[in-house]
Scaffold this motif. Structure first.
Motif, PDB file in Angstrom:
ATOM      1  N   CYS A 188      -4.874  13.162   8.587  1.00 45.35           N
ATOM      2  CA  CYS A 188      -4.101  11.976   8.878  1.00 45.35           C
ATOM      3  C   CYS A 188      -5.013  10.885   9.421  1.00 45.35           C
ATOM      4  O   CYS A 188      -5.885  11.137  10.260  1.00 45.35           O
ATOM      5  CB  CYS A 188      -3.024  12.318   9.910  1.00 45.35           C
ATOM      6  SG  CYS A 188      -1.929  10.971  10.283  1.00 45.35           S
ATOM      7  N   LEU A 189      -4.833   9.649   8.926  1.00 46.75           N
ATOM      8  CA  LEU A 189      -5.798   8.603   9.228  1.00 46.75           C
ATOM      9  C   LEU A 189      -5.407   7.701  10.393  1.00 46.75           C
ATOM     10  O   LEU A 189      -6.116   6.746  10.683  1.00 46.75           O
ATOM     11  CB  LEU A 189      -6.015   7.743   7.966  1.00 46.75           C
ATOM     12  CG  LEU A 189      -6.565   8.508   6.762  1.00 46.75           C
ATOM     13  CD1 LEU A 189      -6.732   7.559   5.571  1.00 46.75           C
ATOM     14  CD2 LEU A 189      -7.890   9.159   7.097  1.00 46.75           C
ATOM     15  N   SER A 248       0.798  -1.230   0.000  1.00 48.56           N
ATOM     16  CA  SER A 248       0.000   0.000   0.000  1.00 48.56           C
ATOM     17  C   SER A 248       0.827   1.274   0.000  1.00 48.56           C
ATOM     18  O   SER A 248       0.354   2.327  -0.441  1.00 48.56           O
ATOM     19  CB  SER A 248      -0.936   0.018   1.217  1.00 48.56           C
ATOM     20  OG  SER A 248      -1.736  -1.149   1.259  1.00 48.56           O
ATOM     21  N   CYS A 279       0.725   8.776   3.486  1.00 53.30           N
ATOM     22  CA  CYS A 279       0.524   8.394   2.092  1.00 53.30           C
ATOM     23  C   CYS A 279      -0.958   8.465   1.718  1.00 53.30           C
ATOM     24  O   CYS A 279      -1.341   9.015   0.674  1.00 53.30           O
ATOM     25  CB  CYS A 279       1.060   6.984   1.869  1.00 53.30           C
ATOM     26  SG  CYS A 279       0.782   6.296   0.233  1.00 53.30           S
ATOM     27  N   GLU A 280      -1.813   7.949   2.578  1.00 45.37           N
ATOM     28  CA  GLU A 280      -3.256   7.955   2.319  1.00 45.37           C
ATOM     29  C   GLU A 280      -3.807   9.378   2.326  1.00 45.37           C
ATOM     30  O   GLU A 280      -4.717   9.706   1.558  1.00 45.37           O
ATOM     31  CB  GLU A 280      -3.969   7.088   3.365  1.00 45.37           C
ATOM     32  CG  GLU A 280      -3.643   5.612   3.209  1.00 45.37           C
ATOM     33  CD  GLU A 280      -4.169   4.764   4.360  1.00 45.37           C
ATOM     34  OE1 GLU A 280      -4.443   5.341   5.435  1.00 45.37           O
ATOM     35  OE2 GLU A 280      -4.284   3.549   4.188  1.00 45.37           O
ATOM     36  N   LYS A 281      -3.225  10.221   3.177  1.00 50.21           N
ATOM     37  CA  LYS A 281      -3.651  11.617   3.204  1.00 50.21           C
ATOM     38  C   LYS A 281      -3.337  12.290   1.869  1.00 50.21           C
ATOM     39  O   LYS A 281      -4.146  13.043   1.320  1.00 50.21           O
ATOM     40  CB  LYS A 281      -2.953  12.361   4.344  1.00 50.21           C
ATOM     41  CG  LYS A 281      -3.303  13.840   4.403  1.00 50.21           C
ATOM     42  CD  LYS A 281      -2.497  14.548   5.472  1.00 50.21           C
ATOM     43  CE  LYS A 281      -2.781  16.051   5.454  1.00 50.21           C
ATOM     44  NZ  LYS A 281      -1.939  16.783   6.418  1.00 50.21           N
ATOM     45  N   LEU A 337       2.206   5.337   6.410  1.00 52.76           N
ATOM     46  CA  LEU A 337       1.084   4.885   5.590  1.00 52.76           C
ATOM     47  C   LEU A 337      -0.058   5.886   5.633  1.00 52.76           C
ATOM     48  O   LEU A 337      -0.678   6.194   4.603  1.00 52.76           O
ATOM     49  CB  LEU A 337       0.608   3.516   6.078  1.00 52.76           C
ATOM     50  CG  LEU A 337      -0.541   2.875   5.277  1.00 52.76           C
ATOM     51  CD1 LEU A 337      -0.148   2.685   3.815  1.00 52.76           C
ATOM     52  CD2 LEU A 337      -0.944   1.543   5.913  1.00 52.76           C
ATOM     53  N   SER A 338      -0.344   6.428   6.806  1.00 53.82           N
ATOM     54  CA  SER A 338      -1.427   7.404   6.927  1.00 53.82           C
ATOM     55  C   SER A 338      -1.091   8.683   6.154  1.00 53.82           C
ATOM     56  O   SER A 338      -1.973   9.316   5.566  1.00 53.82           O
ATOM     57  CB  SER A 338      -1.707   7.731   8.398  1.00 53.82           C
ATOM     58  OG  SER A 338      -0.689   8.551   8.942  1.00 53.82           O
ATOM     59  N   LEU A 348      -3.167  10.838  -0.991  1.00 53.86           N
ATOM     60  CA  LEU A 348      -4.040  10.280  -2.019  1.00 53.86           C
ATOM     61  C   LEU A 348      -5.471  10.790  -1.904  1.00 53.86           C
ATOM     62  O   LEU A 348      -6.138  11.052  -2.911  1.00 53.86           O
ATOM     63  CB  LEU A 348      -4.033   8.749  -1.944  1.00 53.86           C
ATOM     64  CG  LEU A 348      -2.713   8.054  -2.328  1.00 53.86           C
ATOM     65  CD1 LEU A 348      -2.810   6.560  -2.047  1.00 53.86           C
ATOM     66  CD2 LEU A 348      -2.383   8.291  -3.800  1.00 53.86           C
ATOM     67  N   LYS A 349      -5.927  10.959  -0.650  1.00 55.24           N
ATOM     68  CA  LYS A 349      -7.328  11.319  -0.431  1.00 55.24           C
ATOM     69  C   LYS A 349      -7.541  12.779  -0.087  1.00 55.24           C
ATOM     70  O   LYS A 349      -8.676  13.259  -0.060  1.00 55.24           O
ATOM     71  CB  LYS A 349      -7.919  10.443   0.680  1.00 55.24           C
ATOM     72  CG  LYS A 349      -7.928   8.954   0.326  1.00 55.24           C
ATOM     73  CD  LYS A 349      -8.584   8.125   1.422  1.00 55.24           C
ATOM     74  CE  LYS A 349      -8.606   6.639   1.048  1.00 55.24           C
ATOM     75  NZ  LYS A 349      -9.268   5.819   2.075  1.00 55.24           N
ATOM     76  N   GLN A 397       3.040   4.161  -0.998  1.00 55.44           N
ATOM     77  CA  GLN A 397       3.478   4.743  -2.260  1.00 55.44           C
ATOM     78  C   GLN A 397       4.961   5.123  -2.184  1.00 55.44           C
ATOM     79  O   GLN A 397       5.511   5.329  -1.102  1.00 55.44           O
ATOM     80  CB  GLN A 397       2.637   5.977  -2.591  1.00 55.44           C
ATOM     81  CG  GLN A 397       1.157   5.673  -2.806  1.00 55.44           C
ATOM     82  CD  GLN A 397       0.926   4.726  -3.970  1.00 55.44           C
ATOM     83  OE1 GLN A 397       1.379   4.985  -5.081  1.00 55.44           O
ATOM     84  NE2 GLN A 397       0.244   3.620  -3.717  1.00 55.44           N
TER      85      GLN A 397
END
Length: 342
Positions: free
Chosen positions: A335-336, A67, A326-328, A323-324, A330-331, A69
């Motif tokens: 922060c997740l 997952s 990275c997801e931030k 990872l969070s 992308l979305k 990036q």
């Protein structure tokens, strides 16, 4: 996959003190120049090699992640010895002899110098501190000319945000007194090992960190008058105490809101509230006072010395932050990493 380690050395411009740094990366065909570079700072009485078990696990997690990036995979990591700790202390032995204890501000100056140096020029830097070095990083990041960082990760932060109580001030004095009363010289490595294995906190450390401490935290010395060989700490306790004095931790507490406004700041606390009480954690992460953390997490199965007690749990927590982040990206959201209960 084993870590490759390169040893580097540099001189600080204002003091002339020497600093030893280790550059770590995986012995792999994959070298991600667009990824993040970690810069790690140790706690009081620690040294750069204590990060190795955490880094070994973290880089493996990044390598295997489906997952993460490329921009948030670890490119390389640098761990530094403060000028009065570890290998740096050995090089600075003559300069530090009779010198007043170096302070957290000295530590901050070193960190600020490094992250602005050619060693990591053009890198996407994520700074990571543990215990005393969290205050040093905070001061470095609140400077008039702040360093370029992608994020700041504080493991068991110890800054003292206002209001500072008498109990807060006494804590630093207590730590200093404990250090000054501690044994500093042993007959040989065998007696040192036996002494440590009977005492807290060393007897509960992860065995890998413990062995690294024995190997890199001590040095043999010879008495010039008797010729007798003994073993002592590379960081002498007369220098270590400077990192416990409250003044700079108070300044760092006031500066935390500035740092949080400049960078995503992630707080990692340990399951057992030892050095940092539950009340202190809430004060450090008080968003109403501008100390808004990008995430707050708790590392299981450890107390204040998370690096030493649960390096793999700490590695997982740092990976979750990467990872969070990275997801931030992308979305486009917050922060997740879920907020922890303090």
């Amino acid at each position: 996959m084993p870590l490759v380690c390169e040893r580097h050395q540099f001189s600080l411009p204002h003091s002339g003190l020497l600093v030893v740094a280790s550059r770590y990366y995986l012995n792999s065909n994959v070298y991600n120049e667009g990824g993040v570079t970690l810069v790690l700072a140790h706690c009081s009485s620690g040294h750069k090699e204590q990060w190795v078990p955490t880094l070994t696990k973290l880089l493996d997690l990044c390598l295997r992640s489906p997952s993460l990036q490329p921009q948030w995979r670890v490119r390389e990591a640098w761990a530094l010895d403060a000028p009065n700790h570890g290998d740096s202390a050995t090089l600075n032995k003559a300069a530090l002899l009779g010198h007043k204890p170096l302070s957290i501000q000295h530590y901050a100056d070193m960190l600020e110098f490094f992250v602005k140096s050619d060693f990591v020029k053009g890198h996407r830097v994520v700074a990571i501190g543990h215990s005393a070095s969290t205050s040093a990083w905070t001061l470095a990041c609140a400077a008039n000319s702040p360093p370029p960082l992608c994020a700041l990760i504080l493991v068991e932060p110890v800054m003292l945000p206002p209001p500072v109580t008498e109990r807060d001030l006494k804590k630093g004095d207590t730590n200093s007194s404990t250090v000054l009363a501690r044994q500093e010289v042993w007959d040989d490595h065998k007696s040192l090992r036996e002494w440590m294995l009977k005492r807290y906190p060393w007897k509960i450390w992860d065995v890998r960190v413990f062995e690294l401490y024995l190997k890199h935290g001590f040095i043999e010395v010879i008495d010039g008058s008797t010729g007798k060989t003994s073993v002592t700490t590379k960081c002498r306790k007369a220098q270590e105490v400077g990192f416990y004095y409250a003044d700079d931790h108070i300044v760092a507490g006031k500066a935390t809101s500035i740092t949080c406004a400049r960078y995503p700041v992630h707080a990692l606390f340990s399951e057992r509230p030892e050095m940092v009480s539950l009340g202190a954690r809430k004060a450090i992460c008080d968003a109403s006072e501008g100390r808004l953390m990008a995430s707050i997490s708790v590392i299981s199965k450890c107390g204040h010395l998370a690096v030493q007690e649960n390096p793999e749990g700490l590695a997982q927590a740092i990976y979750d932050i990467l990872l969070s982040s990275c997801e931030k990206d992308l979305k486009g959201g917050m922060c997740l990493v879920p907020a922890a209960r303090l």
